[in-house]
Design a protein around this motif. Structure first.
Motif, PDB file in Angstrom:
ATOM      1  N   ARG A 169      11.595  -3.860  -9.470  1.00  0.00           N
ATOM      2  CA  ARG A 169      11.275  -4.087  -8.058  1.00  0.00           C
ATOM      3  C   ARG A 169      11.241  -5.580  -7.738  1.00  0.00           C
ATOM      4  O   ARG A 169      11.781  -6.031  -6.718  1.00  0.00           O
ATOM      5  N   MET A 170      10.591  -6.337  -8.602  1.00  0.00           N
ATOM      6  CA  MET A 170      10.473  -7.779  -8.360  1.00  0.00           C
ATOM      7  C   MET A 170      11.813  -8.477  -8.529  1.00  0.00           C
ATOM      8  O   MET A 170      12.141  -9.422  -7.802  1.00  0.00           O
ATOM      9  N   ALA A 171      12.629  -7.992  -9.476  1.00  0.00           N
ATOM     10  CA  ALA A 171      13.960  -8.583  -9.665  1.00  0.00           C
ATOM     11  C   ALA A 171      14.844  -8.326  -8.452  1.00  0.00           C
ATOM     12  O   ALA A 171      15.739  -9.133  -8.127  1.00  0.00           O
ATOM     13  N   LEU A 172      14.614  -7.202  -7.769  1.00  0.00           N
ATOM     14  CA  LEU A 172      15.402  -6.876  -6.576  1.00  0.00           C
ATOM     15  C   LEU A 172      14.826  -7.493  -5.311  1.00  0.00           C
ATOM     16  O   LEU A 172      15.285  -7.181  -4.201  1.00  0.00           O
ATOM     17  N   GLY A 173      13.789  -8.339  -5.444  1.00  0.00           N
ATOM     18  CA  GLY A 173      13.303  -9.099  -4.285  1.00  0.00           C
ATOM     19  C   GLY A 173      11.957  -8.705  -3.750  1.00  0.00           C
ATOM     20  O   GLY A 173      11.494  -9.260  -2.744  1.00  0.00           O
ATOM     21  N   SER A 174      11.292  -7.737  -4.362  1.00  0.00           N
ATOM     22  CA  SER A 174       9.972  -7.337  -3.875  1.00  0.00           C
ATOM     23  C   SER A 174       8.969  -8.467  -4.100  1.00  0.00           C
ATOM     24  O   SER A 174       8.950  -9.102  -5.155  1.00  0.00           O
ATOM     25  N   GLN A 175       8.139  -8.725  -3.083  1.00  0.00           N
ATOM     26  CA  GLN A 175       7.130  -9.785  -3.194  1.00  0.00           C
ATOM     27  C   GLN A 175       5.929  -9.302  -3.999  1.00  0.00           C
ATOM     28  O   GLN A 175       5.648  -8.102  -4.091  1.00  0.00           O
ATOM     29  N   ARG A 176       5.192 -10.276  -4.565  1.00  0.00           N
ATOM     30  CA  ARG A 176       4.027  -9.910  -5.369  1.00  0.00           C
ATOM     31  C   ARG A 176       2.958  -9.207  -4.515  1.00  0.00           C
ATOM     32  O   ARG A 176       2.246  -8.321  -4.987  1.00  0.00           O
ATOM     33  N   GLY A 177       2.848  -9.611  -3.246  1.00  0.00           N
ATOM     34  CA  GLY A 177       1.893  -8.947  -2.350  1.00  0.00           C
ATOM     35  C   GLY A 177       2.226  -7.479  -2.172  1.00  0.00           C
ATOM     36  O   GLY A 177       1.327  -6.623  -2.089  1.00  0.00           O
ATOM     37  N   ALA A 178       3.505  -7.163  -2.106  1.00  0.00           N
ATOM     38  CA  ALA A 178       3.920  -5.763  -1.969  1.00  0.00           C
ATOM     39  C   ALA A 178       3.564  -4.966  -3.218  1.00  0.00           C
ATOM     40  O   ALA A 178       3.188  -3.790  -3.142  1.00  0.00           O
ATOM     41  N   ILE A 179       3.696  -5.616  -4.406  1.00  0.00           N
ATOM     42  CA  ILE A 179       3.332  -4.941  -5.651  1.00  0.00           C
ATOM     43  C   ILE A 179       1.831  -4.644  -5.663  1.00  0.00           C
ATOM     44  O   ILE A 179       1.397  -3.545  -6.047  1.00  0.00           O
ATOM     45  N   ILE A 180       1.032  -5.634  -5.209  1.00  0.00           N
ATOM     46  CA  ILE A 180      -0.428  -5.414  -5.158  1.00  0.00           C
ATOM     47  C   ILE A 180      -0.761  -4.258  -4.225  1.00  0.00           C
ATOM     48  O   ILE A 180      -1.581  -3.383  -4.552  1.00  0.00           O
ATOM     49  N   GLN A 181      -0.132  -4.237  -3.043  1.00  0.00           N
ATOM     50  CA  GLN A 181      -0.379  -3.151  -2.088  1.00  0.00           C
ATOM     51  C   GLN A 181       0.014  -1.804  -2.676  1.00  0.00           C
ATOM     52  O   GLN A 181      -0.666  -0.794  -2.467  1.00  0.00           O
ATOM     53  N   LEU A 182       1.131  -1.775  -3.419  1.00  0.00           N
ATOM     54  CA  LEU A 182       1.593  -0.523  -4.009  1.00  0.00           C
ATOM     55  C   LEU A 182       0.541   0.045  -4.963  1.00  0.00           C
ATOM     56  O   LEU A 182       0.224   1.245  -4.923  1.00  0.00           O
ATOM     57  N   VAL A 183       0.008  -0.828  -5.818  1.00  0.00           N
ATOM     58  CA  VAL A 183      -0.993  -0.366  -6.784  1.00  0.00           C
ATOM     59  C   VAL A 183      -2.297   0.010  -6.087  1.00  0.00           C
ATOM     60  O   VAL A 183      -2.924   1.022  -6.405  1.00  0.00           O
ATOM     61  N   LEU A 184      -2.714  -0.825  -5.111  1.00  0.00           N
ATOM     62  CA  LEU A 184      -3.951  -0.510  -4.398  1.00  0.00           C
ATOM     63  C   LEU A 184      -3.843   0.817  -3.657  1.00  0.00           C
ATOM     64  O   LEU A 184      -4.820   1.580  -3.578  1.00  0.00           O
ATOM     65  N   ARG A 185      -2.653   1.079  -3.093  1.00  0.00           N
ATOM     66  CA  ARG A 185      -2.460   2.354  -2.387  1.00  0.00           C
ATOM     67  C   ARG A 185      -2.620   3.530  -3.347  1.00  0.00           C
ATOM     68  O   ARG A 185      -3.172   4.572  -2.981  1.00  0.00           O
ATOM     69  N   GLY A 234      -4.562   3.693  -5.996  1.00  0.00           N
ATOM     70  CA  GLY A 234      -5.997   3.910  -6.199  1.00  0.00           C
ATOM     71  C   GLY A 234      -6.671   4.464  -4.959  1.00  0.00           C
ATOM     72  O   GLY A 234      -7.536   5.344  -5.047  1.00  0.00           O
ATOM     73  N   ALA A 235      -6.285   3.957  -3.782  1.00  0.00           N
ATOM     74  CA  ALA A 235      -6.907   4.404  -2.537  1.00  0.00           C
ATOM     75  C   ALA A 235      -6.610   5.877  -2.264  1.00  0.00           C
ATOM     76  O   ALA A 235      -7.475   6.608  -1.764  1.00  0.00           O
ATOM     77  N   VAL A 284     -15.729   4.922 -11.270  1.00  0.00           N
ATOM     78  CA  VAL A 284     -14.939   3.701 -11.073  1.00  0.00           C
ATOM     79  C   VAL A 284     -14.183   3.336 -12.353  1.00  0.00           C
ATOM     80  O   VAL A 284     -13.013   2.939 -12.315  1.00  0.00           O
ATOM     81  N   LEU A 285     -14.853   3.492 -13.503  1.00  0.00           N
ATOM     82  CA  LEU A 285     -14.159   3.259 -14.765  1.00  0.00           C
ATOM     83  C   LEU A 285     -12.993   4.226 -14.932  1.00  0.00           C
ATOM     84  O   LEU A 285     -11.931   3.866 -15.459  1.00  0.00           O
ATOM     85  N   LEU A 296     -14.732   1.830  -1.365  1.00  0.00           N
ATOM     86  CA  LEU A 296     -14.603   0.391  -1.616  1.00  0.00           C
ATOM     87  C   LEU A 296     -14.606   0.077  -3.110  1.00  0.00           C
ATOM     88  O   LEU A 296     -13.811  -0.748  -3.590  1.00  0.00           O
ATOM     89  N   LEU A 297     -15.491   0.733  -3.855  1.00  0.00           N
ATOM     90  CA  LEU A 297     -15.534   0.493  -5.298  1.00  0.00           C
ATOM     91  C   LEU A 297     -14.258   0.979  -5.978  1.00  0.00           C
ATOM     92  O   LEU A 297     -13.784   0.363  -6.942  1.00  0.00           O
ATOM     93  N   SER A 298     -13.707   2.082  -5.493  1.00  0.00           N
ATOM     94  CA  SER A 298     -12.465   2.590  -6.071  1.00  0.00           C
ATOM     95  C   SER A 298     -11.316   1.615  -5.834  1.00  0.00           C
ATOM     96  O   SER A 298     -10.493   1.359  -6.733  1.00  0.00           O
ATOM     97  N   VAL A 299     -11.248   1.075  -4.618  1.00  0.00           N
ATOM     98  CA  VAL A 299     -10.200   0.092  -4.318  1.00  0.00           C
ATOM     99  C   VAL A 299     -10.422  -1.175  -5.156  1.00  0.00           C
ATOM    100  O   VAL A 299      -9.474  -1.766  -5.691  1.00  0.00           O
ATOM    101  N   ALA A 300     -11.704  -1.560  -5.313  1.00  0.00           N
ATOM    102  CA  ALA A 300     -11.997  -2.737  -6.137  1.00  0.00           C
ATOM    103  C   ALA A 300     -11.605  -2.490  -7.588  1.00  0.00           C
ATOM    104  O   ALA A 300     -11.116  -3.403  -8.279  1.00  0.00           O
ATOM    105  N   ALA A 301     -11.800  -1.243  -8.070  1.00  0.00           N
ATOM    106  CA  ALA A 301     -11.409  -0.925  -9.444  1.00  0.00           C
ATOM    107  C   ALA A 301      -9.906  -1.004  -9.639  1.00  0.00           C
ATOM    108  O   ALA A 301      -9.423  -1.247 -10.753  1.00  0.00           O
TER     109      ALA A 301
END
Length: 831
Positions: free
Chosen positions: A742-758, A760-761, A721-722, A806-811
Motif C-alpha cells: 500500500r505504501m509503495a503504491l502511494g498510500s500515506q502513513r496517515g491513511a495506514i493509521i486510519q486503516l488500523v484504527l478503523r 479496532g474501532a 483492552v489487552l 475510547l480505550l479500544s481505539v487507544a489500544a
C-alpha cells in the motif's frame, strides 16, 4: 502413563520456548482465578457452608408477625415477648428443644482494664437446641435459669484475651456490672451465637435469662425485643412446626392485657440459616457474578493468545501432519499446554486469594455475617483447582481444534506468501475480542451505576453536621447506680466536667445516635388525629436527650425551642418532633402546642406537649428514607411512660455522649476517656469515635459494593483492552507485506493509521452495541443495589460505552503507529 509423561515433557519444553507468552497467560489466569476464589470463599462461608452446629438444617427461628403495625422488617417480623417465650417453650410440640435469647452488655471489671463486653441472655433451651458442648466445664441448667443463679459461660476468645487461657478458670468469680458471677464453662473456639452481622457485635459471654420482675408485668407483653431458636423434632417440617406454633399464638393473644388487646400476631417459623443470610444474599450473588465475568474475560483472552500461538505454529503443525503425526496427538499436546498454564495460574491464584483474604477481611462490611469463618479450606482449594482444570480445557480445546480443522495444503497456503493471516482464525479472534468488550461493558456499566448511586447517597442531606463531633457510649451498672439520685449526680458531673474542657462549644447525650444504625421504634397517639380506616398504628423512632444535644449534633431548629433545664421531672411533659412527623399529622399547621402520648389508644399514658420542631436526620444509612421521630428530655422518661413505668425504671442510666469542639474530633477522644475515668475509674466507654467515622461506617456497605465491583470492572476493561491490542497487533504483524505494498503504491502513513484504527474501532463498536444490550438485560440484578438511579440510567450507560470505545481505539493506536513506521523497501525485500 508413560505417553502422558512424554507429552507433558514436550508441552513444558514448548512453553519454555515462549516464556513471555507463558508468563502472561499464567498471570492473567492467576488474577482471574485468584479473584474468583477469594469471592467464592466469602460466598462459601456465608451462604453455602452449613451453620457450625450439629444437624444445623433443623435449627429454626420462631418469631411473631405483628399485624397492623408497619415495622419495616421482613413480613413485619418483630421477634417475641417474654410471655411468648414462656408459652412457646411450654406448649409447642414441634421442637426437641426451644429457647429464648436477648442481646445485652456487661461491664467486666476485676480482670485487667475495665471493659464493656457484648453478651447474650439465654434460656437453658438455647444451648440444648444448638447442640454444642463446651470446651471446658458445662452450660447452665433450666433450674439455674429459673432460680436466678449468677453463673456465666465464656467465649473462647474472651477466655484467651481476658483470662490468658487460665485452666483453673472454672469456679472463679468475675464481676459483671460489679456483681459476682461464677464461671462454669468455656465454649469452643468456633462457637458463635447469636450469629450476628460483622465482628463488632459478637457475644463474648452468655448468662441465664432469669427474667427480672419488670419483664413479667402486663406491659412486657408489648416488648418484642427477644428472639427464639429451636431444633425441629425428627420428621417434623418447618411448616408443621409453624402450624403448631400458630395455635399457641392464638392462646397468647387471648391473654393480651387490655392495652394491646387490639393487636394481632401470627407465628413464623423459618430456618436459622435463612434468618442470617437474608440481607446479604443479593450482594454476594452479584459479587460472584461480577468476578465470574472477570474470569470469563481472562479465559477469552487466554483463548485468544492460544489461538495467536496456534496461528504462528501453522507451518509446524502442517509439516508434522504431513509427516504422519496424528491430529489427536497434536490436540492432546495443545490441551496439555493449556492445562499446565491454567493449573499454574490456579496455584498462583490460590496464593493471591489467601493474601487478599488476609489483607481484605478487615475491610468487609459489618453487614456480612460469619466473617470469622471466611478463609481458604479444602472446599475452596478444590474449587480453585477444578476451576483451573475447566479453564485449561475450555481455553485449550477451541484454539487447538481451530488450528487442526483444515487440511495441510490449506494451512500451508494460508500461512504462505499471501501477505495475510488465515481468514478463519482472524474471524475467530475477532469474535473473541468482541465478546470480551461486550462482557467488560456489562460490568463497567454496572460499576458506573453503583458509582452514580454512591454519589447520590453522598449528596443526601444528613440533617446534622458531623464535623468536629466526638461520640462515646456508656452504661451505668445497676449495683453502683441503683438510685435515681446517683444517676443524676453522675450525669450532672459528666456534663460539667466535659463542658469545662478547652474548645468545647456544645455538649449533650442521646439514646439514639444519628447514622448509628439503631432502630428504637415506639407506638404513639396524636391528640385529635383520626387515622384512615385500616391504617397501621403510628410508629416513630424515639430519642431521650440531655443538655445541648441539638446544637452539639448540628440539628437545625425549625420552630419553637429546644429543651431547657426547666424541662425536668415533675414539670410539664414536653416533646420535640421532626419535620416528617409534622408533615404527616399536622400538614400546613404549626405543631407547637399539639399533644402526643406514647403507646396505643388503649394505654393510659400522659400527654406530652410539642415545644419544638427540628429537621429530619439520617438514622441509619444515608440511602435509607428518613423516619418519623421525636425527642424527649431524659429527666421526664419515667413520667412519659405513666402507668407503663416500673418502680425499678431509671432515667439516664445509659447514653451516648455527643461533644462538639473547635479542635479536631480525634483529639477529644482521650479527654473524654480521662474525664469519665475521673468520675468513675471502673466505668468503661465504648464506641469512642468521631461522628464522621459513624457516617462513614453507615456508608460502608454501598462503598464496599462500589469499590469491589468497580475494581472488577477496571480489571475486565484492562483485559478487554489487552485483547483488542493483541488482535490488532497480530493483524498488523501478519499484514506487513500488505501495508508495504500500500505504501509503495502511494498510500500515506496517515491513511495506514486510519486503516488500523478503523479495524479496532469496528470491533469496539460491535462489542459496545452487544454489551449495552447485555447491560440492559442484566439491569434486574442491579436494581436492589442502586439508590436513586435507574438501572437504565443513560448517563451511566453512555459513559461506560464511551470509555470502552475510547480505550479500544487507544489500544489500537500503538499497532497503528507501528504499521505506519514500516519501511516498504525493507519489508518487500525481506519478504
Amino acid at each position: 502413563m508413560q505417553k502422558l509423561r512424554l507429552d507433558l515433557r514436550v508441552a513444558m519444553r514448548q512453553l519454555a520456548k515462549s516464556p513471555g507468552f507463558a508468563i502472561t497467560a499464567v498471570l492473567m489466569l492467576a488474577f482471574g482465578i485468584g479473584a474468583t476464589t477469594a469471592i467464592f470463599s466469602i460466598v462459601e462461608a456465608v451462604l453455602l457452608r452449613p451453620l457450625p452446629f450439629p444437624d444445623s438444617e433443623r435449627l429454626m427461628v420462631l418469631s411473631d408477625r405483628l399485624e397492623g403495625v408497619n415495622v419495616g422488617t421482613n413480613g413485619n417480623e418483630v421477634g417475641v415477648t417474654v410471655p411468648d417465650i414462656k408459652a412457646y417453650t411450654r406448649e409447642t410440640q414441634g421442637f426437641t428443644a426451644l429457647g429464648g435469647y436477648q442481646g445485652t452488655g456487661f461491664e467486666l471489671s476485676g480482670a485487667g482494664e475495665p471493659a464493656q463486653l457484648n453478651a447474650s441472655r439465654l434460656t437453658a433451651g438455647v444451648f440444648s437446641a444448638l447442640g454444642v458442648q463446651p470446651q471446658l466445664g458445662r452450660v447452665f441448667t433450666a433450674d439455674e435459669d429459673e432460680h436466678h443463679q449468677q453463673v456465666v459461660v465464656l467465649s473462647y476468645g474472651t477466655w484467651v484475651s481476658r483470662f490468658h487461657r487460665d485452666a483453673q478458670i472454672l469456679g472463679q468469680k468475675i464481676l459483671l456490672d460489679r456483681k459476682p458471677y461464677i464461671v462454669i464453662g468455656v465454649m469452643p473456639r468456633n462457637f458463635e451465637f447469636p450469629l450476628v452481622a460483622g465482628q463488632l457485635n459478637r457475644s463474648e459471654l452468655w448468662v441465664p435469662m432469669s427474667f427480672r420482675p419488670d419483664e413479667q408485668v402486663p406491659v412486657a407483653a408489648a416488648n418484642w425485643s427477644y428472639q427464639m431458636v429451636g431444633r425441629l423434632k425428627p420428621g417434623i417440617s418447618a411448616k408443621q412446626a409453624e402450624s403448631d406454633a400458630q395455635t399457641v399464638a392464638q392462646e397468647i393473644m387471648r391473654g393480651f392485657p387490655p392495652m394491646i388487646a387490639n393487636l394481632k400476631i401470627s407465628a413464623m417459623v423459618r430456618p436459622l440459616r435463612e434468618d442470617i443470610t437474608l440481607q446479604t444474599r443479593p450482594l454476594l450473588r452479584t459479587l460472584f457474578l461480577a468476578v465470574a465475568v472477570v474470569l470469563l474475560i481472562a479465559c477469552v483472552n487466554l483463548a485468544g493468545l492460544m489461538l495467536v500461538r496456534a496461528t504462528r505454529q501453522q507451518r509446524e503443525v502442517a509439516v508434522r501432519l504431513a509427516l504422519g503425526a496424528r491430529a489427536s496427538a497434536l490436540l492432546r499436546q495443545a490441551i496439555l499446554e493449556s492445562l499446565v498454564l491454567s493449573l499454574s495460574g490456579g496455584v498462583l491464584g490460590l496464593t493471591l486469594a489467601a493474601v487478599a483474604l488476609r489483607v481484605g477481611k478487615s475491610m468487609l462490611p459489618e453487614s456480612l455475617p460469619r466473617i470469622s469463618e471466611i478463609g481458604l479450606n479444602w472446599s475452596v482449594v478444590g474449587f480453585a483447582l477444578a476451576l483451573g482444570v475447566v479453564t485449561g480445557l475450555v481455553c485449550g480445546i477451541v484454539p487447538a481444534i481451530a488450528a487442526l480443522r483444515t487440511n495441510v495444503n490449506a494451512n500451508l497456503k494460508e500461512g504462505g506468501r499471501s501477505g495475510s493471516e488465515g481468514g478463519g482464525h482472524a474471524r475467530l479472534r475477532s469474535t473473541l475480542v468482541v465478546a470480551e468488550i461486550a462482557i467488560a461493558l456489562v460490568l463497567l456499566a454496572s460499576s458506573c451505576l453503583l458509582l452514580r448511586s454512591f454519589e447520590k447517597m453522598r449528596s443526601v442531606d444528613l440533617g446534622f453536621r458531623p464535623e468536629h463531633v466526638t461520640t462515646a457510649a456508656y452504661g451505668l451498672p445497676q449495683k453502683q447506680y441503683e438510685k435515681q439520685s446517683q444517676v443524676d449526680t453522675f450525669n450532672r458531673e459528666l456534663l460539667q466536667r466535659l463542658n469545662a474542657l478547652p474548645g468545647v462549644t456544645a455538649l449533650g447525650t442521646t439514646t439514639q445516635l444519628p447514622a448509628g444504625g439503631a432502630n428504637n421504634n415506639q407506638t404513639f397517639v396524636v391528640e385529635g388525629y383520626t387515622p384512615p380506616k385500616g391504617a397501621d398504628l403510628n410508629l416513630a423512632t424515639t430519642s431521650q436527650v440531655i443538655g445541648n444535644f441539638f446544637p452539639a449534633m448540628g440539628i437545625p431548629l425549625l420552630r419553637g425551642r429546644f429543651f431547657t433545664e426547666a424541662d425536668r421531672h415533675g414539670a410539664q411533659l414536653v416533646i420535640i418532633v421532626n419535620h416528617k412527623l409534622v408533615q404527616h399529622f399536622w400538614p400546613g399547621q404549626d405543631p407547637i402546642g399539639k399533644r402526643i402520648r406514647i403507646g396505643t389508644p388503649e394505654m393510659q399514658t400522659p400527654w406530652m406537649t410539642v415545644v419544638g420542631e427540628v429537621g429530619d436526620v439520617t438514622l441509619t444509612s444515608p440511602d435509607e428514607p428518613s423516619k418519623e421521630q421525636y425527642y424527649t428530655p431524659v429527666d421526664q422518661g419515667v413520667d412519659d411512660a405513666g402507668a407503663l413505668a416500673q418502680p425499678t425504671d431509671l432515667n439516664g442510666n445509659y447514653g451516648i455522649i455527643v461533644l462538639r469542639s473547635l479542635l479536631p474530633a480525634e483529639q477529644m477522644e482521650n479527654a473524654l476517656r480521662a474525664t469519665v475515668r475521673s468520675i468513675d475509674p471502673l466505668l468503661p466507654l465504648t464506641q469512642v469515635q468521631t461522628m464522621e467515622h459513624v457516617v462513614s461506617q453507615s456508608e460502608a456497605p454501598r462503598r464496599f459494593n462500589t469499590v469491589l465491583i468497580g475494581s472488577f470492572a477496571f480489571a475486565a476493561v484492562v483485559l478487554a483492552v489487552l485483547g483488542i491490542y493483541s488482535v490488532i497487533a497480530f493483524s498488523v504483524a501478519s499484514r506487513v507485506q500488505e501495508m508495504a505494498i500500500r505504501m509503495a503504491l502511494g498510500s500515506q502513513r496517515g491513511a495506514i493509521i486510519q486503516l488500523v484504527l478503523r479495524s479496532g474501532a469496528k470491533l469496539a463498536v460491535v462489542g459496545c452495541v452487544i454489551g449495552l444490550g447485555g447491560a440492559a438485560a442484566a439491569s434486574g440484578l442491579m436494581r436492589s443495589l442502586l439508590f436513586d438511579v435507574s438501572p437504565y440510567d443513560p448517563l451511566a450507560m453512555s459513559a461506560a460505552a464511551a470509555g470502552v470505545l475510547l480505550l479500544s481505539v487507544a489500544a489500537s493506536a500503538l499497532p497503528a503507529l507501528r504499521a505506519a513506521s514500516i519501511d516498504p523497501m525493507r519489508a518487500l525485500r525481506g519478504e
